[in-house]
Motif scaffolding. Structure first.
Motif, mmCIF file in Angstrom:
data_model
loop_
_atom_site.group_PDB
_atom_site.id
_atom_site.type_symbol
_atom_site.label_atom_id
_atom_site.label_comp_id
_atom_site.label_asym_id
_atom_site.label_seq_id
_atom_site.Cartn_x
_atom_site.Cartn_y
_atom_site.Cartn_z
ATOM 1 N N ALA A 21 52.828 23.309 41.797
ATOM 2 C CA ALA A 21 53.364 22.032 42.266
ATOM 3 C C ALA A 21 53.704 22.186 43.746
ATOM 4 C CB ALA A 21 54.608 21.648 41.473
ATOM 5 N N ASP A 22 53.729 21.071 44.443
ATOM 6 C CA ASP A 22 54.119 21.044 45.857
ATOM 7 C C ASP A 22 55.638 20.895 45.904
ATOM 8 O OD1 ASP A 22 54.425 20.739 48.565
ATOM 9 O OD2 ASP A 22 53.075 19.022 48.735
ATOM 10 N N VAL A 23 56.334 22.025 45.773
ATOM 11 C CA VAL A 23 57.792 22.056 45.672
ATOM 12 C C VAL A 23 58.415 21.806 47.051
ATOM 13 C CG1 VAL A 23 59.793 23.493 45.080
ATOM 14 C CG2 VAL A 23 57.709 23.602 43.683
ATOM 15 N N PHE A 81 59.632 18.165 43.557
ATOM 16 C CA PHE A 81 58.263 18.348 44.021
ATOM 17 C C PHE A 81 57.593 16.991 44.176
ATOM 18 C CE2 PHE A 81 58.835 19.257 39.515
ATOM 19 C CZ PHE A 81 58.009 18.326 38.897
ATOM 20 N N ARG A 82 56.479 16.995 44.890
ATOM 21 C CA ARG A 82 55.732 15.761 45.126
ATOM 22 C C ARG A 82 55.012 15.337 43.841
ATOM 23 N NH1 ARG A 82 56.047 14.963 50.458
ATOM 24 N NH2 ARG A 82 56.302 16.815 51.757
ATOM 25 N N ASP A 83 55.029 14.035 43.580
ATOM 26 C CA ASP A 83 54.311 13.480 42.431
ATOM 27 C C ASP A 83 52.816 13.590 42.694
ATOM 28 O OD1 ASP A 83 53.054 11.314 40.679
ATOM 29 O OD2 ASP A 83 55.153 11.207 40.046
ATOM 30 N N ILE A 84 52.037 13.951 41.681
ATOM 31 C CA ILE A 84 50.590 14.111 41.881
ATOM 32 C C ILE A 84 49.861 12.770 41.950
ATOM 33 C CG2 ILE A 84 50.495 16.424 40.889
ATOM 34 C CD1 ILE A 84 49.279 15.124 38.349
ATOM 35 N N ALA A 85 50.526 11.686 41.532
ATOM 36 C CA ALA A 85 49.936 10.338 41.613
ATOM 37 C C ALA A 85 50.963 9.414 42.275
ATOM 38 C CB ALA A 85 49.559 9.834 40.227
ATOM 39 N N PRO A 86 51.179 9.580 43.578
ATOM 40 C CA PRO A 86 52.266 8.852 44.244
ATOM 41 C C PRO A 86 52.106 7.343 44.210
ATOM 42 C CG PRO A 86 50.873 9.972 45.848
ATOM 43 C CD PRO A 86 50.414 10.408 44.498
ATOM 44 N N LYS A 87 53.249 6.657 44.034
ATOM 45 C CA LYS A 87 53.309 5.201 44.026
ATOM 46 C C LYS A 87 53.895 4.653 45.328
ATOM 47 C CE LYS A 87 52.159 5.226 39.648
ATOM 48 N NZ LYS A 87 50.763 5.265 39.333
ATOM 49 N N ALA A 88 54.216 5.540 46.263
ATOM 50 C CA ALA A 88 54.779 5.161 47.564
ATOM 51 C C ALA A 88 54.429 6.273 48.539
ATOM 52 C CB ALA A 88 56.300 5.001 47.453
ATOM 53 N N LEU A 142 59.662 13.947 42.658
ATOM 54 C CA LEU A 142 60.330 14.044 41.364
ATOM 55 C C LEU A 142 61.456 15.060 41.485
ATOM 56 C CD1 LEU A 142 57.242 14.161 38.993
ATOM 57 C CD2 LEU A 142 58.625 12.186 39.620
ATOM 58 N N VAL A 143 62.634 14.691 41.023
ATOM 59 C CA VAL A 143 63.792 15.578 41.019
ATOM 60 C C VAL A 143 64.106 15.878 39.560
ATOM 61 C CG1 VAL A 143 66.153 15.920 41.822
ATOM 62 C CG2 VAL A 143 64.613 14.418 43.101
ATOM 63 N N VAL A 163 71.616 13.376 41.871
ATOM 64 C CA VAL A 163 71.678 12.234 42.788
ATOM 65 C C VAL A 163 71.942 12.704 44.214
ATOM 66 C CG1 VAL A 163 72.927 10.107 43.342
ATOM 67 C CG2 VAL A 163 72.308 10.604 40.963
ATOM 68 N N ALA A 164 72.829 13.665 44.391
ATOM 69 C CA ALA A 164 73.087 14.202 45.733
ATOM 70 C C ALA A 164 71.835 14.861 46.307
ATOM 71 C CB ALA A 164 74.247 15.204 45.686
ATOM 72 N N THR A 165 71.078 15.549 45.464
ATOM 73 C CA THR A 165 69.818 16.157 45.900
ATOM 74 C C THR A 165 68.824 15.071 46.309
ATOM 75 O OG1 THR A 165 70.166 18.073 44.475
ATOM 76 C CG2 THR A 165 67.908 17.650 45.189
ATOM 77 N N ALA A 166 68.779 13.995 45.542
ATOM 78 C CA ALA A 166 67.893 12.871 45.886
ATOM 79 C C ALA A 166 68.242 12.323 47.267
ATOM 80 C CB ALA A 166 67.986 11.780 44.821
ATOM 81 N N GLN A 167 69.521 12.165 47.559
ATOM 82 C CA GLN A 167 69.927 11.656 48.872
ATOM 83 C C GLN A 167 69.513 12.620 49.979
ATOM 84 O OE1 GLN A 167 71.832 8.609 49.986
ATOM 85 N NE2 GLN A 167 70.559 9.453 51.621
ATOM 86 N N LYS A 168 69.722 13.921 49.751
ATOM 87 C CA LYS A 168 69.330 14.934 50.750
ATOM 88 C C LYS A 168 67.827 14.866 51.014
ATOM 89 C CE LYS A 168 69.332 20.057 51.101
ATOM 90 N NZ LYS A 168 68.270 20.112 52.019
ATOM 91 N N LEU A 169 67.038 14.769 49.956
ATOM 92 C CA LEU A 169 65.587 14.719 50.114
ATOM 93 C C LEU A 169 65.145 13.416 50.776
ATOM 94 C CD1 LEU A 169 64.592 16.324 46.721
ATOM 95 C CD2 LEU A 169 64.341 17.335 49.001
ATOM 96 N N ALA A 170 65.798 12.314 50.448
ATOM 97 C CA ALA A 170 65.475 11.036 51.097
ATOM 98 C C ALA A 170 65.813 11.100 52.581
ATOM 99 C CB ALA A 170 66.226 9.896 50.419
ATOM 100 N N ASP A 171 66.906 11.761 52.930
ATOM 101 C CA ASP A 171 67.251 11.941 54.348
ATOM 102 C C ASP A 171 66.150 12.711 55.070
ATOM 103 O OD1 ASP A 171 69.660 10.613 53.934
ATOM 104 O OD2 ASP A 171 70.864 12.455 53.893
ATOM 105 N N GLU A 172 65.601 13.723 54.412
ATOM 106 C CA GLU A 172 64.586 14.582 55.022
ATOM 107 C C GLU A 172 63.191 13.945 55.049
ATOM 108 O OE1 GLU A 172 64.624 18.240 52.793
ATOM 109 O OE2 GLU A 172 66.691 18.689 53.365
#
Length: 121
Positions: free
Chosen positions: A19-21, A31-38, A43-44, A69-78
């Motif tokens: 996976a692309d972690v 990691f990145r979704d293999i069939a991205p919708k955006a 995926l967390v 959820v905190a990890t999601a925010q960190k990744l969205a920031d990045e």
């Protein structure tokens, strides 16, 4: 998930499936979704197989849900200029196909995300 059957996410966590972690901690992997919708579709995933969906996770380990959820925010920031859509598909009728709790982060590097783009498993 049937007894003894491991989810694809458990196999990614174990290193059996590549996976692309983009994030890896003691309790969470992303990691990145293999069939991205955006433009950004991550995926967390908690590393535990104990919870099938977000409802079970919230009831069983609210601290892990907060960490997710905190990890999601960190990744969205990045990856998505801080703005993001966080989606949990709960149940087959809602599009959940992998019964190992996980969240979809949908976003765009420039902050623009079309209304109507949804994360399907």
């Amino acid at each position: 998930m049937e007894t003894g059957e491991r989810s694809i996410f458990s196999r990614i966590i174990a290193g059996e499936i590549p996976a692309d972690v983009v994030y890896d901690s003691e309790r969470i992997i992303a990691f990145r979704d293999i069939a991205p919708k955006a433009p950004v579709h991550l995926l967390v995933v908690p590393k535990t197989e104990q919870y099938r969906d977000v409802v079970e996770l919230a009831a069983g380990d609210p601290a892990l849900l907060a960490e997710l959820v905190a990890t999601a925010q960190k990744l969205a920031d990045e990856h998505a200029d801080g703005d993001f859509r966080l989606i949990f598909n709960t149940g087959a009728g809602a599009g959940q196909t992998v019964f190992h709790v996980h969240a979809h982060i949908l976003g765009s590097p420039d902050g623009g995300l079309e209304e109507g783009s949804l994360g399907d498993d």
